[in-house]
Design an enzyme around this catalytic site. Sequence first.
Site, PDB file in Angstrom:
ATOM      1  N   CYS A   1      43.036  67.026  -9.751  1.00  0.00           N
ATOM      2  CA  CYS A   1      42.268  67.785  -8.102  1.00  0.00           C
ATOM      3  C   CYS A   1      41.543  67.541  -7.642  1.00  0.00           C
ATOM      4  O   CYS A   1      40.176  67.691  -8.887  1.00  0.00           O
ATOM      5  CB  CYS A   1      42.900  69.225  -8.501  1.00  0.00           C
ATOM      6  SG  CYS A   1      44.020  69.837  -9.422  1.00  0.00           S
TER       7      CYS A   1
ATOM      8  N   SER B   1      44.792  79.602 -11.984  1.00  0.00           N
ATOM      9  CA  SER B   1      44.619  78.319 -11.484  1.00  0.00           C
ATOM     10  C   SER B   1      43.109  78.570 -11.446  1.00  0.00           C
ATOM     11  O   SER B   1      42.831  79.511 -10.723  1.00  0.00           O
ATOM     12  CB  SER B   1      45.047  77.395  -9.660  1.00  0.00           C
ATOM     13  OG  SER B   1      44.425  76.585  -9.930  1.00  0.00           O
TER      14      SER B   1
END
Length: 434
Positions: free
Chosen positions: A71, A346
Amino acid sequence: MIPGLLMAAARLDIPAIIVNGGPSLGGIEFDGRSSDNSSVVEALGMLTNNQISEEQYLELENKSSRTCGSCSFLGTANTMCAITEAMGMALPGTSMIPAVLSERLRAAQEAGRRIVGMVAEGLNARQMINQTGLTNALRLGMAIGGSTNMALHFPAIAYEAECEFTMKDIERIARSTPHIARIYPNGPMNVQDFYEAGGVMAVMKHLTGLLNNQAMTCTGKSLKELLRFIPLTENDIIRPVERAWHDWGSLAVLSGNLAPDCAITKPTAIHPSMRRFKGTAICFESEDEASSAVLTGQVKAGMVVVIRNEGPKGGPGMREMVRIMKLLYGQGLGLKVAVITDGRFSGTNNGCFVGHISPEASEGGPLAAVKDGDEIIIDIEKGILHLNISQQELIERMRNLCSHKRRSVKGYLNIYSKYAESAAKGAIIKNRDE
């Protein structure tokens, strides 16, 4: 992946270096910042709320993750890569190199050369993965606003290294470490920007007074020797300790009648107005149920969304509640609703959220006794998660709990659902002889 590699290195105690793949670059601008793979879920909430068009949504879907790599924000993957460098298990300056840069290949080549030297020197993993290395690494994680999943991975890595790392250690280190590097979701900048601003070693230079500088690194040099040549850096992302973004680090450990063992949240990603929240419970037995309720308008301002049976045993496997927070944000409820769960989150989540509630509902934890309409109090500054009913009422509810029937799973997941420890202990499978 990185936590598993660190656990394996600690268990085997052989010469080892971690070479991570590097973060991706940000996508097109969306909602005032570079987009990423989490932006699409936020956009789904906006689409269902008629805030954006389907054409805008489809363009974002195609252009939010443009390159390979982990990410582009400081989620769990990039957090654990950063703490690996801080622990001395990755070459200094390498953990945050974006995946598409040529420096990434050169770092891998240098690691290949260095591992040969480690073998010759007899420099094994536990000379870095130990109480000292873990403590330094967690300080770095707190200082950069790292993911809540650190609270899961550190005890698990420590278990393999045969040293102790408890929730009390995490709370102590969090409360005594300033937050000095602001990266999304704690601020507007991405991991690529953090790398260009100086990265992990620049932050550790500022933390010198809080670190054990005699810690060994995979270079064969102590942390003190490495930091000697790192310049003091100050910019839009990294600040000195005296001008920290927040007085204390990324995580907070909560307790109370809803979390007798622990619960975890991330104050650096939570708006100050939401660090104390009181609301009425709306209960769901899975993340999927909760997500559907958000999309169909059942979740209203002032509610505390309770998601249970998503812990290590109940999941099984402790899924990330990544979708629910993004949908709430997209619906305009990010600063009006709280979420609590025995699952995890997350690294990109923001809003008011509490995870890792232990014991989990599937093991008969108090979360299983919450009913719709109950008042729940979250006080992050004071470290409290409280169900506002009498102790006698809670005892009665716990006595009358029906035993939870775990989800039907086969193979290794079935074994895991039976034998996993709680999130408070890293959700490990302990040796049954211990």
